[in-house]
Design a protein around this motif. Structure first.
Motif, PDB file in Angstrom:
ATOM      1  N   TYR A   1       0.854  -1.191   0.000  1.00 21.05           N
ATOM      2  CA  TYR A   1       0.000   0.000   0.000  1.00 21.05           C
ATOM      3  C   TYR A   1       0.887   1.239   0.000  1.00 21.05           C
ATOM      4  O   TYR A   1       1.838   1.320   0.776  1.00 21.05           O
ATOM      5  N   VAL A   2       0.595   2.193  -0.874  1.00 18.35           N
ATOM      6  CA  VAL A   2       1.357   3.447  -0.885  1.00 18.35           C
ATOM      7  C   VAL A   2       0.407   4.600  -0.578  1.00 18.35           C
ATOM      8  O   VAL A   2      -0.652   4.723  -1.202  1.00 18.35           O
ATOM      9  N   ALA A   3       0.804   5.429   0.382  1.00 18.50           N
ATOM     10  CA  ALA A   3       0.003   6.596   0.752  1.00 18.50           C
ATOM     11  C   ALA A   3       0.820   7.861   0.504  1.00 18.50           C
ATOM     12  O   ALA A   3       2.049   7.838   0.562  1.00 18.50           O
ATOM     13  N   ARG A   4       0.102   8.959   0.248  1.00 18.19           N
ATOM     14  CA  ARG A   4       0.762  10.240  -0.041  1.00 18.19           C
ATOM     15  C   ARG A   4      -0.014  11.347   0.671  1.00 18.19           C
ATOM     16  O   ARG A   4      -1.228  11.209   0.875  1.00 18.19           O
ATOM     17  N   ASN A   5       0.667  12.428   0.993  1.00 15.28           N
ATOM     18  CA  ASN A   5      -0.047  13.490   1.709  1.00 15.28           C
ATOM     19  C   ASN A   5      -1.203  14.008   0.852  1.00 15.28           C
ATOM     20  O   ASN A   5      -1.077  14.163  -0.361  1.00 15.28           O
ATOM     21  N   PRO A   6      -2.352  14.250   1.506  1.00 14.32           N
ATOM     22  CA  PRO A   6      -3.585  14.493   0.740  1.00 14.32           C
ATOM     23  C   PRO A   6      -3.591  15.807  -0.041  1.00 14.32           C
ATOM     24  O   PRO A   6      -4.358  15.933  -0.997  1.00 14.32           O
TER      25      PRO A   6
ATOM     26  N   TYR B   1       3.142  -1.107   4.188  1.00 15.78           N
ATOM     27  CA  TYR B   1       2.538   0.227   4.076  1.00 15.78           C
ATOM     28  C   TYR B   1       3.650   1.241   3.871  1.00 15.78           C
ATOM     29  O   TYR B   1       4.477   1.458   4.752  1.00 15.78           O
ATOM     30  N   LEU B   2       3.695   1.847   2.706  1.00 16.43           N
ATOM     31  CA  LEU B   2       4.781   2.782   2.383  1.00 16.43           C
ATOM     32  C   LEU B   2       4.228   4.177   2.076  1.00 16.43           C
ATOM     33  O   LEU B   2       3.033   4.334   1.829  1.00 16.43           O
ATOM     34  N   PHE B   3       5.140   5.147   2.069  1.00 16.60           N
ATOM     35  CA  PHE B   3       4.742   6.536   1.817  1.00 16.60           C
ATOM     36  C   PHE B   3       5.506   7.102   0.618  1.00 16.60           C
ATOM     37  O   PHE B   3       6.719   6.913   0.495  1.00 16.60           O
ATOM     38  N   TYR B   4       4.774   7.813  -0.209  1.00 21.85           N
ATOM     39  CA  TYR B   4       5.352   8.461  -1.394  1.00 21.85           C
ATOM     40  C   TYR B   4       6.503   9.387  -0.982  1.00 21.85           C
ATOM     41  O   TYR B   4       7.558   9.408  -1.626  1.00 21.85           O
ATOM     42  N   GLU B   5       6.313  10.130   0.101  1.00 21.79           N
ATOM     43  CA  GLU B   5       7.343  11.087   0.528  1.00 21.79           C
ATOM     44  C   GLU B   5       8.621  10.361   0.953  1.00 21.79           C
ATOM     45  O   GLU B   5       9.724  10.879   0.739  1.00 21.79           O
ATOM     46  N   ASP B   6       8.482   9.169   1.545  1.00 19.94           N
ATOM     47  CA  ASP B   6       9.670   8.364   1.906  1.00 19.94           C
ATOM     48  C   ASP B   6      10.384   7.884   0.649  1.00 19.94           C
ATOM     49  O   ASP B   6      11.611   7.791   0.608  1.00 19.94           O
ATOM     50  N   MET B   7       9.601   7.566  -0.377  1.00 18.18           N
ATOM     51  CA  MET B   7      10.201   7.109  -1.640  1.00 18.18           C
ATOM     52  C   MET B   7      11.005   8.250  -2.273  1.00 18.18           C
ATOM     53  O   MET B   7      12.042   8.026  -2.886  1.00 18.18           O
ATOM     54  N   LEU B   8      10.500   9.469  -2.110  1.00 19.25           N
ATOM     55  CA  LEU B   8      11.252  10.620  -2.639  1.00 19.25           C
ATOM     56  C   LEU B   8      12.518  10.855  -1.819  1.00 19.25           C
ATOM     57  O   LEU B   8      13.578  11.158  -2.367  1.00 19.25           O
ATOM     58  N   GLU B   9      12.387  10.683  -0.497  1.00 12.57           N
ATOM     59  CA  GLU B   9      13.508  10.989   0.390  1.00 12.57           C
ATOM     60  C   GLU B   9      14.668  10.021   0.200  1.00 12.57           C
ATOM     61  O   GLU B   9      15.826  10.432   0.124  1.00 12.57           O
TER      62      GLU B   9
ATOM     63  N   LEU C   1       2.920  11.931 -15.906  1.00 14.41           N
ATOM     64  CA  LEU C   1       4.015  12.184 -14.962  1.00 14.41           C
ATOM     65  C   LEU C   1       4.209  13.703 -14.946  1.00 14.41           C
ATOM     66  O   LEU C   1       4.895  14.255 -15.787  1.00 14.41           O
ATOM     67  N   ARG C   2       3.575  14.337 -14.007  1.00 13.22           N
ATOM     68  CA  ARG C   2       3.371  15.793 -14.042  1.00 13.22           C
ATOM     69  C   ARG C   2       4.514  16.525 -13.355  1.00 13.22           C
ATOM     70  O   ARG C   2       5.291  17.222 -13.978  1.00 13.22           O
ATOM     71  N   LYS C   3       4.629  16.377 -12.020  1.00 13.98           N
ATOM     72  CA  LYS C   3       5.676  17.067 -11.269  1.00 13.98           C
ATOM     73  C   LYS C   3       6.570  16.080 -10.526  1.00 13.98           C
ATOM     74  O   LYS C   3       7.764  16.296 -10.373  1.00 13.98           O
ATOM     75  N   GLY C   4       5.959  15.047  -9.964  1.00 16.77           N
ATOM     76  CA  GLY C   4       6.720  14.005  -9.275  1.00 16.77           C
ATOM     77  C   GLY C   4       7.472  14.515  -8.065  1.00 16.77           C
ATOM     78  O   GLY C   4       8.608  14.099  -7.823  1.00 16.77           O
ATOM     79  N   THR C   5       6.819  15.370  -7.288  1.00 14.11           N
ATOM     80  CA  THR C   5       7.512  15.923  -6.132  1.00 14.11           C
ATOM     81  C   THR C   5       6.529  16.095  -4.975  1.00 14.11           C
ATOM     82  O   THR C   5       5.366  15.718  -5.090  1.00 14.11           O
ATOM     83  N   TRP C   6       7.021  16.618  -3.843  1.00 18.42           N
ATOM     84  CA  TRP C   6       6.096  16.941  -2.758  1.00 18.42           C
ATOM     85  C   TRP C   6       6.041  18.453  -2.614  1.00 18.42           C
ATOM     86  O   TRP C   6       6.985  19.161  -2.966  1.00 18.42           O
TER      87      TRP C   6
ATOM     88  N   LEU D   1      -1.757   7.580  12.350  1.00 19.26           N
ATOM     89  CA  LEU D   1      -1.161   7.727  11.018  1.00 19.26           C
ATOM     90  C   LEU D   1      -0.929   9.212  10.734  1.00 19.26           C
ATOM     91  O   LEU D   1      -1.852  10.016  10.908  1.00 19.26           O
ATOM     92  N   THR D   2       0.286   9.553  10.339  1.00 15.63           N
ATOM     93  CA  THR D   2       0.558  10.967  10.057  1.00 15.63           C
ATOM     94  C   THR D   2       1.210  11.111   8.677  1.00 15.63           C
ATOM     95  O   THR D   2       1.800  10.163   8.158  1.00 15.63           O
ATOM     96  N   PHE D   3       1.125  12.303   8.134  1.00 19.67           N
ATOM     97  CA  PHE D   3       1.698  12.562   6.813  1.00 19.67           C
ATOM     98  C   PHE D   3       2.663  13.727   6.839  1.00 19.67           C
ATOM     99  O   PHE D   3       2.573  14.611   7.681  1.00 19.67           O
ATOM    100  N   CYS D   4       3.564  13.690   5.880  1.00 19.49           N
ATOM    101  CA  CYS D   4       4.566  14.729   5.766  1.00 19.49           C
ATOM    102  C   CYS D   4       4.152  15.627   4.596  1.00 19.49           C
ATOM    103  O   CYS D   4       3.965  15.151   3.475  1.00 19.49           O
ATOM    104  N   PHE D   5       3.940  16.915   4.881  1.00 20.38           N
ATOM    105  CA  PHE D   5       3.459  17.842   3.839  1.00 20.38           C
ATOM    106  C   PHE D   5       4.591  18.624   3.181  1.00 20.38           C
ATOM    107  O   PHE D   5       4.381  19.570   2.485  1.00 20.38           O
TER     108      PHE D   5
END
Ligand code: PPS
Length: 288
Positions: free
Chosen positions: A122-127, A185-193, A251-256, A284-288
């Motif tokens: 599962y991949v989640a990203r800040n809303p 359970y993974l996060f898009y922001e972690d994948m960027l980091e 593939l628009r911006k690909g960033t946070w 559960l928390t998100f990184c904005f």
């Protein structure tokens, strides 16, 4: 084919009309032991994760990942559109174990995934970034209703009336069951980091032990730039009458943090209130 049909309800979930019309086949889908599912709320990094997992499964061999477009290599479970093979039809032609993607929430995933104990990434990203990405996706893909203005779309998102319904329930429901169901359970922001760290997590989860040079190769092949330039990953093989990439590239911006250039101060206030309320009952928390 009707352009921009209104969403249809499947139970409590607003869904793309063509997908809803094919629901019986989705509900009855037979997952098999060993099948691997990538699930996300839309615009949270599905395509990126699909490319990574496909490469991990094929030992980082680029040639294998060039064997077809990402939506052929990793069929989209609930996909249906007139005159195109459905996700289920594609999957039924593949020999298990199969890799597939879905955006369905926990309570609407076909029972067979649970019965067969299939692994789920599962991949989640800040809303806020999900919302921005989703808005541009609605604009460019005519499978969706007209999104209206960004402000109108923001309010639909908060109300949970966009395709796939409420974001918060989606991310929280998978979070709740992640240990009891062995979900990665993974996060898009972690994948960027730290993309290689997250690739290694995927490898460990699916039991693949690859040397560092292969991890590096997988990383290089799945950077935003590499995927944007790769016709097998960038959806450019989909006719522009269905996805118009001149309106907004897939593939628009690909960033946070791109939300910062979209939200007004008033919209930030409304959205933060929504986020606080929806996330008050979870750790559960998100990184904005
Ligand atoms: S979909 O249509 O729901 O399956 O879309 P999904 O693939 O989940 O999400 C699309 C967003 O993911 C971004 N993306 C990437 N970001 C960083 N690196 C890589 N390699 C990558 N591949 C896809 C894509 O650009 C979309 O985000 P936005 O913010 O719109 O750019």
């Amino acid at each position: 084919m009707a352009s921009r049909p209104p969403l249809k309800m499947v139970g409590d979930l607003p869904l793309i009309a063509y997908f809803a019309d094919n629901w019986e086949n989705v509900e009855n889908f037979q997952a098999e032991e060993g099948d691997l599912l990538i699930d996300t709320y839309p615009k949270s990094g599905t395509t990126w994760m699909s490319e990574i997992v496909d490469l991990v499964l094929h030992d980082g061999e680029n040639k294998t990942s060039q064997r077809g477009a990402i939506f052929e290599r990793v069929p989209f479970l609930e996909f249906a559109m007139p005159d195109m093979p459905t996700g289920i039809e594609k999957l039924n032609k593949m020999k298990p174990p199969r890799l597939m993607k879905s955006h369905l929430p926990v309570h609407l995933l076909p029972e067979s995934f649970w019965e067969k104990n299939c692994k789920i990434i599962y991949v989640a990203r800040n809303p806020k970034d999900v919302l921005v990405s989703f808005y541009h996706f609605y604009r460019m893909a005519i499978i969706h209703p007209d999104p209206g203005t960004f402000d109108e779309f923001l309010h639909q998102f908060i109300k949970g009336t966009v395709s796939y319904g409420p974001w918060a329930d989606h991310v929280k429901d998978f979070w709740k069951i992640r240990h009891q169901r062995d979900i990665l359970y993974l996060f898009y922001e972690d994948m960027l980091e730290d993309p290689k760290r997250e690739i290694r997590k995927v490898m460990k989860y699916i039991g693949k032990d690859l040397p560092e040079d292969v991890v590096e190769k997988i990383h290089q092949h799945t950077t935003f730039k590499a995927m944007k330039d790769n016709p097998m990953a960038n959806y450019s093989t989909i006719p522009s009458s269905i996805m118009d990439q001149t309106i907004s590239p897939f593939l628009r911006k690909g960033t946070w943090g791109d939300w910062m250039s979209h939200f007004t101060v008033a919209q930030i206030e409304v959205f933060d209130e929504f986020y606080k309320k929806e996330m008050s009952d979870t750790d559960l928390t998100f990184c904005f």
